[in-house]
Design a protein around this motif. Structure first.
Motif, short mmCIF file in Angstrom:
data_model
loop_
_atom_site.label_atom_id
_atom_site.label_comp_id
_atom_site.label_asym_id
_atom_site.label_seq_id
_atom_site.Cartn_x
_atom_site.Cartn_y
_atom_site.Cartn_z
N GLU A 157 11.29 5.81 1.20
CA GLU A 157 10.22 5.65 2.18
C GLU A 157 9.55 4.28 2.15
O GLU A 157 9.24 3.73 3.22
N PRO A 158 9.32 3.66 0.97
CA PRO A 158 8.63 2.35 0.98
C PRO A 158 9.34 1.28 1.80
O PRO A 158 8.67 0.39 2.33
N PHE A 159 10.67 1.37 1.92
CA PHE A 159 11.39 0.35 2.68
C PHE A 159 11.09 0.44 4.17
O PHE A 159 11.35 -0.51 4.92
N PHE A 160 10.57 1.60 4.61
CA PHE A 160 10.30 1.78 6.04
C PHE A 160 8.80 1.89 6.35
O PHE A 160 8.41 1.76 7.51
N THR A 161 7.99 2.15 5.33
CA THR A 161 6.56 2.35 5.59
C THR A 161 5.67 1.30 4.94
O THR A 161 4.53 1.13 5.35
N ASP A 162 6.17 0.62 3.92
CA ASP A 162 5.37 -0.36 3.20
C ASP A 162 5.97 -1.75 3.42
O ASP A 162 6.99 -2.10 2.84
N ARG A 180 4.99 -4.49 2.37
CA ARG A 180 4.93 -5.38 1.20
C ARG A 180 6.25 -5.43 0.44
O ARG A 180 6.54 -6.41 -0.24
N VAL A 181 7.04 -4.38 0.55
CA VAL A 181 8.36 -4.40 -0.11
C VAL A 181 9.19 -5.57 0.41
O VAL A 181 9.91 -6.24 -0.36
N TRP A 182 9.06 -5.83 1.69
CA TRP A 182 9.85 -6.92 2.29
C TRP A 182 9.14 -8.26 2.17
O TRP A 182 9.76 -9.25 1.81
N THR A 183 7.85 -8.27 2.51
CA THR A 183 7.15 -9.56 2.53
C THR A 183 6.87 -10.11 1.14
O THR A 183 6.75 -11.33 0.96
N THR A 184 6.75 -9.23 0.15
CA THR A 184 6.42 -9.69 -1.21
C THR A 184 7.66 -9.88 -2.07
O THR A 184 7.68 -10.79 -2.92
N TYR A 185 8.70 -9.07 -1.84
CA TYR A 185 9.84 -9.08 -2.76
C TYR A 185 11.15 -9.50 -2.08
O TYR A 185 11.73 -10.54 -2.42
N LEU A 186 11.64 -8.68 -1.17
CA LEU A 186 13.01 -8.86 -0.69
C LEU A 186 13.18 -10.13 0.15
O LEU A 186 14.13 -10.90 -0.07
N LEU A 187 12.30 -10.37 1.10
CA LEU A 187 12.47 -11.56 1.94
C LEU A 187 12.27 -12.86 1.16
O LEU A 187 13.06 -13.81 1.32
N PRO A 188 11.23 -12.96 0.29
CA PRO A 188 11.18 -14.17 -0.56
C PRO A 188 12.40 -14.33 -1.46
O PRO A 188 12.88 -15.44 -1.68
N GLY A 189 12.92 -13.19 -1.96
CA GLY A 189 14.14 -13.27 -2.78
C GLY A 189 15.33 -13.75 -1.97
O GLY A 189 16.13 -14.57 -2.43
#
Length: 308
Positions: free
Chosen positions: A53-58, A60-69
């Motif tokens: 669920e966090p990958f679709f509702t939160d 911050r998972v993308w903006t804080t971790y995955l996209l910067p990575g």
């Protein structure tokens, strides 16, 4: 359609039955393994909806971790290719030199760095920056990752360049020599422009390898690339399988785009009318290593090369 029976023995009735049985057994074993993996994940609650669920509702998972990575992964891969490509071209041309000391030196450098795992090169580079440079600690992993990737991939690209030039017909250099071009002019104005078109698919394929190898820096040096940041997602959201699966999906999507571009580029080159038709792959250089140096156009002033 051509007669394929000249290429291999056509299977008889018993062989067809045996092949069908093997195929069915393989599918049964594959399904059993898949079912076992599914059950193990389900028993450990890794397939529950709250893990994904966090990958679709939160966001911050993308903006804080995955996209910067992902950005750091692309940065390291881009810098490595930009530096490794000209360095590999210089080494590749050096291996084609008429002067034995240049050819030997370039060959020794290429073979040395090709023989060392890229992970060791990253570790050595990290220690070298720590001991003998003023590189800040927070950017040292990026320097080490890029250095390791450049040293290894420049040696690979050098072989791609050498293979690209040697794949050209001898008549190209003979024609340039006939109109009075010197060796350097022939290489710069005649051979390299044609060789580059043949090398492009192999270069793009090597970029895929560079993108994947950036993950080594995240594991050993703490570089904040995509896989390293996926580990942070796993720690914060307790969804290990989901985090690494999503990181793998991003890697697959990125490399799919690169390989698709390589395939399109290779097809365009093959259909082109201004090239020699020669297209290299990353396996071409390995085949050349087995066959050894072949007579090529680099001995422009000495006539046909009769070395064996």
């Amino acid at each position: 359609m051509s007669d394929l029976s000249v290429l291999y023995d056509a299977p008889g009735p018993r062989a067809k039955v045996r092949n069908a049985v093997y195929a069915v057994l393989f599918l049964v074993v594959l399904a059993a393994v898949g079912w076992w993996v599914w059950q193990q994940l389900d028993d450990k609650n890794q397939l529950d909806a709250d893990k994904w669920e966090p990958f679709f509702t939160d966001s911050r998972v993308w903006t804080t971790y995955l996209l910067p990575g992902l950005q750091d992964t692309v940065t390291a891969a881009g810098l490595s290719l930009v530096i490794a490509l000209p360095l590999g071209a210089v080494l590749g041309i050096g291996r084609l030199s008429d002067h034995s000391w240049i050819r030997g030196t370039a060959g020794a450098v290429v073979e040395f760095f090709r023989a060392i795992p890229v992970l060791l090169l990253m570790l050595f580079a990290n220690e070298a920056y720590a001991l003998w440079s003023n590189v800040e600690r927070d950017v040292r992993p990026l320097y080490a990752v890029v250095t390791g990737l450049v040293l290894y991939n420049a040696s690979v690209l050098a072989e791609v360049v050498r293979a690209g030039v040697l794949s050209l017909p001898r008549g190209q250099s003979d024609a340039a020599q006939a109109i009075g071009m010197r060796k350097g002019q022939t290489m710069v104005h005649v051979l390299l422009p044609q060789a580059v078109t043949a090398m492009l698919p192999a270069i793009v394929s090597q970029l895929v390898v560079i993108v994947k190898d950036t993950a080594l820096g995240g594991v050993m040096l703490g570089y904040s690339e995509l896989l390293s940041n996926a580990r942070l997602v796993s720690t914060n959201y307790s969804n290990t399988i989901a985090a690494y699966t999503m990181a793998a999906a991003v890697f697959v999507a990125l490399n799919f785009l690169l390989t698709s571009f390589a395939g399109w580029l290779e097809g365009r080159i093959r259909r082109g009318k201004r090239t020699t038709g020669a297209v290299l792959s990353t396996t071409t250089t390995e085949e050349m290593d087995i066959a050894g140096d072949v007579p090529g156009p680099y001995r422009l002033g000495q006539g046909p090369d009769t070395r064996t």
